[in-house]
Design a protein around this motif. Sequence first.
Motif, PDB file in Angstrom:
ATOM      1  N   GLN A 227       0.832  -1.209   0.000  1.00 52.45           N
ATOM      2  CA  GLN A 227       0.000   0.000   0.000  1.00 52.45           C
ATOM      3  C   GLN A 227       0.867   1.260   0.000  1.00 52.45           C
ATOM      4  OE1 GLN A 227      -2.211   1.512   3.659  1.00 52.45           O
ATOM      5  NE2 GLN A 227      -3.895   0.559   2.545  1.00 52.45           N
ATOM      6  N   VAL A 228       1.898   1.274   0.846  1.00 49.78           N
ATOM      7  CA  VAL A 228       2.781   2.443   0.949  1.00 49.78           C
ATOM      8  C   VAL A 228       3.548   2.674  -0.354  1.00 49.78           C
ATOM      9  CG1 VAL A 228       4.858   3.335   2.099  1.00 49.78           C
ATOM     10  CG2 VAL A 228       3.018   2.296   3.452  1.00 49.78           C
ATOM     11  N   LEU A 229       3.963   1.579  -1.008  1.00 47.66           N
ATOM     12  CA  LEU A 229       4.800   1.701  -2.212  1.00 47.66           C
ATOM     13  C   LEU A 229       4.003   1.819  -3.509  1.00 47.66           C
ATOM     14  CD1 LEU A 229       7.646  -0.859  -1.385  1.00 47.66           C
ATOM     15  CD2 LEU A 229       7.737   1.640  -1.233  1.00 47.66           C
ATOM     16  N   GLN A 230       2.683   1.803  -3.420  1.00 51.48           N
ATOM     17  CA  GLN A 230       1.870   1.901  -4.635  1.00 51.48           C
ATOM     18  C   GLN A 230       2.163   3.166  -5.421  1.00 51.48           C
ATOM     19  OE1 GLN A 230      -0.001  -0.142  -6.158  1.00 51.48           O
ATOM     20  NE2 GLN A 230      -0.838  -1.641  -4.721  1.00 51.48           N
ATOM     21  N   GLN A 231       2.516   4.231  -4.720  1.00 57.54           N
ATOM     22  CA  GLN A 231       2.786   5.504  -5.388  1.00 57.54           C
ATOM     23  C   GLN A 231       4.175   5.551  -6.020  1.00 57.54           C
ATOM     24  OE1 GLN A 231       2.055   8.532  -2.444  1.00 57.54           O
ATOM     25  NE2 GLN A 231      -0.160   8.170  -2.413  1.00 57.54           N
ATOM     26  N   ASP A 232       4.949   4.516  -5.837  1.00 60.37           N
ATOM     27  CA  ASP A 232       6.283   4.435  -6.431  1.00 60.37           C
ATOM     28  C   ASP A 232       6.429   3.055  -7.081  1.00 60.37           C
ATOM     29  OD1 ASP A 232       8.940   4.520  -7.132  1.00 60.37           O
ATOM     30  OD2 ASP A 232       9.625   5.347  -5.210  1.00 60.37           O
ATOM     31  N   PRO A 233       5.808   2.857  -8.246  1.00 55.69           N
ATOM     32  CA  PRO A 233       5.773   1.529  -8.874  1.00 55.69           C
ATOM     33  C   PRO A 233       7.145   0.910  -9.102  1.00 55.69           C
ATOM     34  CG  PRO A 233       4.239   3.019  -9.963  1.00 55.69           C
ATOM     35  CD  PRO A 233       5.056   3.854  -9.020  1.00 55.69           C
ATOM     36  N   ALA A 234       8.144   1.722  -9.393  1.00 61.01           N
ATOM     37  CA  ALA A 234       9.480   1.186  -9.650  1.00 61.01           C
ATOM     38  C   ALA A 234      10.053   0.546  -8.383  1.00 61.01           C
ATOM     39  CB  ALA A 234      10.409   2.282 -10.160  1.00 61.01           C
ATOM     40  N   ARG A 235       9.881   1.218  -7.245  1.00 57.77           N
ATOM     41  CA  ARG A 235      10.378   0.656  -5.979  1.00 57.77           C
ATOM     42  C   ARG A 235       9.575  -0.578  -5.586  1.00 57.77           C
ATOM     43  NH1 ARG A 235      13.635   2.841  -2.438  1.00 57.77           N
ATOM     44  NH2 ARG A 235      12.363   2.365  -0.605  1.00 57.77           N
ATOM     45  N   LEU A 236       8.279  -0.551  -5.842  1.00 58.89           N
ATOM     46  CA  LEU A 236       7.457  -1.711  -5.522  1.00 58.89           C
ATOM     47  C   LEU A 236       7.883  -2.916  -6.359  1.00 58.89           C
ATOM     48  CD1 LEU A 236       5.129  -3.088  -4.093  1.00 58.89           C
ATOM     49  CD2 LEU A 236       3.560  -2.077  -5.769  1.00 58.89           C
ATOM     50  N   ASP A 237       8.142  -2.687  -7.631  1.00 57.99           N
ATOM     51  CA  ASP A 237       8.617  -3.774  -8.494  1.00 57.99           C
ATOM     52  C   ASP A 237       9.967  -4.304  -8.016  1.00 57.99           C
ATOM     53  OD1 ASP A 237       6.379  -3.681 -10.087  1.00 57.99           O
ATOM     54  OD2 ASP A 237       7.321  -2.523 -11.700  1.00 57.99           O
ATOM     55  N   ALA A 238      10.836  -3.387  -7.592  1.00 57.51           N
ATOM     56  CA  ALA A 238      12.155  -3.801  -7.113  1.00 57.51           C
ATOM     57  C   ALA A 238      12.027  -4.657  -5.859  1.00 57.51           C
ATOM     58  CB  ALA A 238      13.018  -2.571  -6.837  1.00 57.51           C
ATOM     59  N   LEU A 239      11.154  -4.229  -4.942  1.00 61.40           N
ATOM     60  CA  LEU A 239      10.926  -5.016  -3.728  1.00 61.40           C
ATOM     61  C   LEU A 239      10.399  -6.403  -4.074  1.00 61.40           C
ATOM     62  CD1 LEU A 239      10.522  -5.453  -0.660  1.00 61.40           C
ATOM     63  CD2 LEU A 239       8.277  -4.366  -0.918  1.00 61.40           C
ATOM     64  N   ARG A 240       9.433  -6.443  -4.964  1.00 61.78           N
ATOM     65  CA  ARG A 240       8.841  -7.731  -5.329  1.00 61.78           C
ATOM     66  C   ARG A 240       9.857  -8.647  -5.983  1.00 61.78           C
ATOM     67  NH1 ARG A 240       2.959  -5.346  -7.412  1.00 61.78           N
ATOM     68  NH2 ARG A 240       1.799  -5.958  -5.529  1.00 61.78           N
TER      69      ARG A 240
END
Length: 268
Positions: A227-240
Motif C-alpha cells: 500500500q505504501v509503495l503503490q505511489q512508487d511503482p518502480a520501488r514496488l517492483d524492485a521489492l517484489r
Amino acid sequence: MSIDPIEQFKSKQRETWTMGNFGDLAVFTTPVAGHLVRYAGVTGGQAVLDVGTGTGVVAITARRLGATVTGLDLTPALLAQARASAALAGHDDIAWHEGDAEALPFADASFDVVLSQFGHMFAPRPEVAVSEMLRVLKPGGTIAFATWPGEQLIGRQFSLIAKYVPPPQGVASPVQWGDVATVRQRLGDSVQRLHLERGIMGIPALSPRQFRLFQEAKAGPFVRTVQVLQQDPARLDALRNEMDEMVSEYLHDNIVRHEYLLTRGIKV
C-alpha cells in the motif's frame, strides 16, 4: 500537544494486523503452536498466558491440555478470530484480553507459564515487554517463545521491508529476537536453565510469486508495505523482485521452509 511516537507506532501496528486476513496465514503456525506448547511443558491445571495471541492457536493448544488459559493481543480483529476458533475447538472458556505486551493488565506472579508465538517480538521496546512477561510469571515458572531468526526467510523478509519502508526511529527490529546472543542478553540472570531449539514451518506454494502474492493478500505488514509503495511503482517492483529471489532459496518440493527459534527458561 506532542504525539507519543511509541503510542503512535502501536496504533499503526493495531491497524496493520487488521489488514488482509491473517487467519488464513496463521493456520500454518498451528504445528508450531503444538511444538511451542510441548516445549514449554504445559500441563493440566497450570495458569498459562499467551502474549500476542493473534488468532489464538497457542492459547487453544494449551487449553486442550487442561490448562487455564488467558490470551492477550493488541488487535481486536485478531481476538475475534481467536474467539471464533476457540468456540469451534470446543473451548469457549479461554479468557481473551485486548492489551499491550508492554503493559500487561495482570498482577505480579499470576501465571505458571508465559508463552508467545511470534507476538511479543513486535513490541517496540523489547526490554519493557520481557520485563512485563517476567513480572507476571511466578518464580519457578516457565517463559517460552517462538521467534524468527534474522538470517532465515521471515527475518530476511522483515529486514527487506525495513529497507524499503523504514520503521520509526527508536523502534527495535523484531528480528533481533531471533538472535541467540540477543535473547541471552535480554533474559539475563532473570532466568535459569535457558534452552534453545529450532524447527521448520512449511507453507505449500507452486512458485515464489504465488507465495508472495499470498503474503501480500493476507499478512498485515506485507499488505501495508505494498500500500505504501503503490505511489512508487518502480520501488514496488524492485521489492517484489527481491522478495521472489529470496523466497526461491527456501522453496523445495513445493514447500516454502520457514525456520524458527524456540527459547525456554525458568524464572529465578
